[in-house]
Motif scaffolding. Sequence first.
Motif, PDB file in Angstrom:
ATOM      1  N   PRO A 210     -33.125  -6.641   5.903  1.00 31.58           N
ATOM      2  CA  PRO A 210     -31.968  -7.543   5.838  1.00 31.58           C
ATOM      3  C   PRO A 210     -31.332  -7.470   4.452  1.00 31.58           C
ATOM      4  O   PRO A 210     -32.000  -7.294   3.445  1.00 31.58           O
ATOM      5  N   ALA A 211     -30.044  -7.598   4.460  1.00 32.26           N
ATOM      6  CA  ALA A 211     -29.301  -7.513   3.196  1.00 32.26           C
ATOM      7  C   ALA A 211     -29.669  -8.685   2.302  1.00 32.26           C
ATOM      8  O   ALA A 211     -29.842  -9.811   2.753  1.00 32.26           O
ATOM      9  N   VAL A 212     -29.746  -8.417   1.026  1.00 37.69           N
ATOM     10  CA  VAL A 212     -30.078  -9.456   0.072  1.00 37.69           C
ATOM     11  C   VAL A 212     -28.787 -10.169  -0.303  1.00 37.69           C
ATOM     12  O   VAL A 212     -27.817  -9.550  -0.715  1.00 37.69           O
ATOM     13  N   LYS A 213     -28.820 -11.483  -0.135  1.00 38.01           N
ATOM     14  CA  LYS A 213     -27.631 -12.262  -0.522  1.00 38.01           C
ATOM     15  C   LYS A 213     -27.720 -12.624  -1.975  1.00 38.01           C
ATOM     16  O   LYS A 213     -28.771 -13.012  -2.455  1.00 38.01           O
ATOM     17  N   PRO A 214     -26.606 -12.490  -2.663  1.00 42.51           N
ATOM     18  CA  PRO A 214     -26.636 -12.882  -4.080  1.00 42.51           C
ATOM     19  C   PRO A 214     -26.839 -14.384  -4.215  1.00 42.51           C
ATOM     20  O   PRO A 214     -26.339 -15.177  -3.430  1.00 42.51           O
ATOM     21  N   ALA A 215     -27.564 -14.712  -5.205  1.00 46.80           N
ATOM     22  CA  ALA A 215     -27.817 -16.143  -5.440  1.00 46.80           C
ATOM     23  C   ALA A 215     -26.543 -16.785  -5.995  1.00 46.80           C
ATOM     24  O   ALA A 215     -25.952 -16.321  -6.943  1.00 46.80           O
ATOM     25  N   VAL A 216     -26.144 -17.869  -5.387  1.00 46.97           N
ATOM     26  CA  VAL A 216     -24.935 -18.579  -5.837  1.00 46.97           C
ATOM     27  C   VAL A 216     -25.369 -19.867  -6.486  1.00 46.97           C
ATOM     28  O   VAL A 216     -26.114 -20.652  -5.929  1.00 46.97           O
TER      29      VAL A 216
END
Length: 104
Positions: free
Chosen positions: A95-101
Amino acid sequence: MAVRQKAQVLEIARKHFEDFGLPADIEYKNYLAIVGPREALCVRSVKRSFKAWKYITHALKIRHPELFVKPEPKPEPKPVTPKVPTPAPKAAVKPAVKPAVKKD
């Protein structure tokens, strides 16, 4: 009956059974026909040493059991079946890693 003579007769019989591949239940007449009258054990030596032909074959079974072992047949090879090609496994997709917001 001398033990040495009995052992000698048994050794001659073992040699004949080994050389000619004779079965364990062979009769004297058949033995004589296969081995030949010149080389075969004479009736007198059989009677003097063992009293009868059946006792020679019995003594051979006891003293030299390897003479009468039947060779085991080799197992039959398994039939070769054509190998069905299997599809190559699909690559596992991570799964794609989501950038931390950061929330402020």
